[in-house]
Scaffold this motif. Structure first.
Motif, mmCIF file in Angstrom:
data_model
loop_
_atom_site.group_PDB
_atom_site.id
_atom_site.type_symbol
_atom_site.label_atom_id
_atom_site.label_comp_id
_atom_site.label_asym_id
_atom_site.label_seq_id
_atom_site.Cartn_x
_atom_site.Cartn_y
_atom_site.Cartn_z
ATOM 1 N N ILE A 13 0.843 -1.189 0.000
ATOM 2 C CA ILE A 13 0.000 0.000 0.000
ATOM 3 C C ILE A 13 0.884 1.247 0.000
ATOM 4 O O ILE A 13 1.789 1.373 0.835
ATOM 5 C CB ILE A 13 -0.939 0.021 1.218
ATOM 6 C CG1 ILE A 13 -1.896 -1.183 1.150
ATOM 7 C CG2 ILE A 13 -1.734 1.322 1.269
ATOM 8 C CD1 ILE A 13 -2.891 -1.243 2.284
ATOM 9 N N ASP A 14 0.639 2.132 -0.963
ATOM 10 C CA ASP A 14 1.344 3.419 -1.081
ATOM 11 C C ASP A 14 2.866 3.260 -1.034
ATOM 12 O O ASP A 14 3.548 3.833 -0.174
ATOM 13 C CB ASP A 14 0.887 4.382 0.019
ATOM 14 C CG ASP A 14 -0.569 4.789 -0.124
ATOM 15 O OD1 ASP A 14 -1.120 4.667 -1.235
ATOM 16 O OD2 ASP A 14 -1.168 5.236 0.881
ATOM 17 N N PRO A 15 3.443 2.487 -1.980
ATOM 18 C CA PRO A 15 4.891 2.272 -1.962
ATOM 19 C C PRO A 15 5.677 3.528 -2.301
ATOM 20 O O PRO A 15 5.198 4.417 -3.007
ATOM 21 C CB PRO A 15 5.091 1.215 -3.060
ATOM 22 C CG PRO A 15 3.955 1.452 -4.008
ATOM 23 C CD PRO A 15 2.793 1.842 -3.131
ATOM 24 N N LEU A 16 6.906 3.585 -1.797
ATOM 25 C CA LEU A 16 7.824 4.654 -2.175
ATOM 26 C C LEU A 16 8.379 4.407 -3.573
ATOM 27 O O LEU A 16 8.221 3.321 -4.149
ATOM 28 C CB LEU A 16 8.977 4.748 -1.179
ATOM 29 C CG LEU A 16 8.730 5.504 0.127
ATOM 30 C CD1 LEU A 16 10.031 5.590 0.909
ATOM 31 C CD2 LEU A 16 8.191 6.910 -0.132
ATOM 32 N N ARG A 17 9.094 5.398 -4.089
ATOM 33 C CA ARG A 17 9.582 5.380 -5.471
ATOM 34 C C ARG A 17 10.546 4.215 -5.719
ATOM 35 O O ARG A 17 10.498 3.571 -6.762
ATOM 36 C CB ARG A 17 10.274 6.716 -5.749
ATOM 37 C CG ARG A 17 10.715 6.924 -7.195
ATOM 38 C CD ARG A 17 9.569 7.344 -8.071
ATOM 39 N NE ARG A 17 9.975 7.532 -9.436
ATOM 40 C CZ ARG A 17 10.404 8.680 -9.950
ATOM 41 N NH1 ARG A 17 10.514 9.749 -9.181
ATOM 42 N NH2 ARG A 17 10.723 8.770 -11.217
ATOM 43 N N GLU A 18 11.444 3.952 -4.754
ATOM 44 C CA GLU A 18 12.404 2.865 -4.945
ATOM 45 C C GLU A 18 11.759 1.564 -4.452
ATOM 46 O O GLU A 18 11.467 1.411 -3.269
ATOM 47 C CB GLU A 18 13.714 3.141 -4.229
ATOM 48 C CG GLU A 18 13.671 3.269 -2.725
ATOM 49 C CD GLU A 18 13.229 4.622 -2.211
ATOM 50 O OE1 GLU A 18 13.460 4.903 -1.030
ATOM 51 O OE2 GLU A 18 12.622 5.404 -2.988
ATOM 52 N N VAL A 19 11.507 0.659 -5.370
ATOM 53 C CA VAL A 19 10.651 -0.490 -5.070
ATOM 54 C C VAL A 19 11.421 -1.776 -4.759
ATOM 55 O O VAL A 19 10.818 -2.761 -4.337
ATOM 56 C CB VAL A 19 9.680 -0.760 -6.242
ATOM 57 C CG1 VAL A 19 8.825 0.469 -6.502
ATOM 58 C CG2 VAL A 19 10.440 -1.168 -7.513
ATOM 59 N N VAL A 31 6.154 11.061 -4.840
ATOM 60 C CA VAL A 31 5.867 10.244 -6.015
ATOM 61 C C VAL A 31 5.898 8.786 -5.579
ATOM 62 O O VAL A 31 6.904 8.289 -5.079
ATOM 63 C CB VAL A 31 6.887 10.492 -7.141
ATOM 64 C CG1 VAL A 31 6.585 9.598 -8.338
ATOM 65 C CG2 VAL A 31 6.862 11.953 -7.561
ATOM 66 N N SER A 32 4.781 8.121 -5.754
ATOM 67 C CA SER A 32 4.662 6.724 -5.344
ATOM 68 C C SER A 32 5.425 5.809 -6.306
ATOM 69 O O SER A 32 5.702 6.181 -7.450
ATOM 70 C CB SER A 32 3.182 6.334 -5.301
ATOM 71 O OG SER A 32 3.016 4.983 -4.926
ATOM 72 N N GLY A 33 5.715 4.603 -5.838
ATOM 73 C CA GLY A 33 6.416 3.629 -6.675
ATOM 74 C C GLY A 33 5.496 2.669 -7.394
ATOM 75 O O GLY A 33 5.940 1.642 -7.917
#
Length: 470
Positions: A27-33, A60-62
């Motif tokens: 849920i709502d991941p960061l840019r670096e996945v 910015v989401s991932g």
């Protein structure tokens, strides 16, 4: 069932890893996945869904990259209209994840597509909600960010938020866990708690916006009261989250280009790139490339970049501590600044060693500052936030909050020294670097900021004096 909150302090942001019987939802991941993918691989699990609570404004989401690399679909709530393939859930739609169920509860108000995800455990009991920016601990999401997209006023959106909270969230049992998207420090609300996990019952008892006897009119008034203008980068991040963006690996490949001082200078002159120096403020004070901007990597880095650099497409050249170049580029990309052109190889010391021109910032201790004030009245500029200044400040100080510094350049004296401070020294050096980049050099930084000023016994006041500027 496993739930892990992955909290990023500099963004005050919580992403979530949920696993059940070999299946994972993010849920709502960061840019670096890559950390999410590795965590699933280490657990012999497969990422099945990527849930987005709304189109985020502050980072910015991932989601796009994670979907591309795993094949997992992106899920939004009703009324979302992204420019890429996604499941647009209906209100109440259920998603099976191993032995548990995730239910999409449409909760508009912060934005029209805002959706809270209710997790039901293996026995079908309501266990937790992932509330995005609909419900924080101590606050609710600000209703002014989506006005243009929704063709509604902030008061109308606040009214929708009131209904969402009271029909979808407050009826849940008191022991249901609340996992919000943000904590204290986020600009997405006003009074967020430092805690990052709570319960519905705790929020009913302590959150002003969930008072049982609150009317809609009272809610709208209290939620919209005192909202400061959002940072300039917010709508740009929404656009990227909605339309897509470059893969983080491409951003890193462009940005992690080591540049010798001569090449660094040439690219700066050719492109008009901002030179962003992310070293500690004390190092910047002692020496820096002329007209470079200081925003230290170890402070509130990404939000300040977003607040002070107007355009996410702005070319950037980095001066960073050795070994922290990639980290800096990743953290820039989290708020949409993807156009890093490279970094100074060998850092500032290489620049200085090769005989290039450099600048410094005049800085004095709080004790030296006191001795000056004891002899004469001098211009003092406090760059802390409004609430900090109103709480207490140096007698006769002017207030020019760092957030809006560019709006007040004409207020600074041209013919005599003036003194700049913040709370601890981080923000005042940012302010000094911006002023110097605008050709204003007759400034003196007060090292250690307001904390040192109080310890030195400099007279302060707790009311806003008539000479205060915004």
């Amino acid at each position: 069932m496993k739930i892990e909150q992955i909290y990023t302090g500099c963004l005050a942001q919580g992403a979530y890893y949920i696993e059940s019987n070999g299946e994972v939802a993010i849920i709502d991941p960061l840019r670096e996945v890559s950390p999410y993918i590795k965590k699933a691989e280490d657990n012999n699990a497969t990422i099945k869904y990527i849930f987005e609570t709304h189109f985020h404004a502050d980072f910015v989401s991932g989601h796009v990259t994670l979907s591309k690399q795993t094949g997992a679909p992106i899920v939004y709530g009703p009324e979302a209209n992204p420019n890429f393939d996604a499941i647009i859930a209906t209100d109440g739609q259920e998603f099976k994840l191993g032995n548990i169920t995730i239910v999409a509860l449409h909760t508009p108000g912060h934005t029209m597509e805002s959706t809270t995800y209710l997790l039901k455990d293996e026995n079908g009991n309501n266990h937790a909600i992932f509330s995005g920016d609909t419900l924080f601990l101590g606050d609710v999401g600000r209703p002014d960010l989506a006005q243009k997209a929704a063709s509604m006023t902030q008061e109308q959106l606040a009214g929708l938020l009131f209904d969402s909270l009271r029909t979808k969230i407050m009826p849940l049992a008191d022991d249901v866990i609340v996992y919000p998207a943000h904590g204290a420090g986020s600009a997405c609300g006003k009074n967020l708690s430092k805690q990052t996990v709570g319960t519905i019952g705790e929020q009913k008892a302590t959150n002003y916006a969930l008072r049982a006897d609150m009317t809609k009119e009272e809610f709208v008034q209290e939620v919209t009261d005192g909202l400061l203008p959002p940072p300039q980068y917010f709508p740009l991040n929404v656009k990227m989250n909605k339309e897509g963006y470059d893969d983080i690996d491409d951003v890193l490949e462009r940005g992690t280009r080591p540049l010798e001082p001569k090449e660094f200078e040439a690219i700066a002159n050719e492109t008009g790139a901002i030179i962003l120096d992310v070293r500690h403020q004390n190092d910047f004070v002692k020496g820096h490339i002329p007209r470079s901007i200081s925003i230290g990597i170890d402070g509130g880095f990404a939000p300040w970049v977003g607040a002070l650099i107007a355009d996410v497409k702005q070319p950037i050249l980095l001066v960073a501590p050795e070994g922290r170049e990639e980290e800096t580029i990743i953290r820039l990309s989290r708020v949409g600044f993807d156009n890093t052109l490279g970094y100074l190889k060998g850092g500032f010391e290489a620049w200085k060693h090769n005989g290039f021109e450099y600048d410094t910032i005049s800085s004095i201790s709080a004790e030296e500052f006191k001795s000056i004030l004891d002899k004469e009245e001098v211009p003092v500029f406090d760059v802390r936030k409004d609430g900090e200044f109103k709480s207490e400040h140096v007698v006769n100080a002017h207030h020019t909050s760092l957030d809006y510094l560019n709006d007040y350049l004409a207020e600074f004296p041209e013919d005599k020294p003036f003194y700049v401070h913040c709370a601890g020294g981080y923000r005042s050096v940012i302010a000094a670097s911006i002023l110097k980049s605008r050709g204003i050099h007759n400034l003196v930084d007060v090292a250690g900021g307001y904390a040192a000023i109080k310890n030195a016994g400099i007279p302060t006041t707790d009311y806003v004096c008539p000479s205060t500027l915004k």
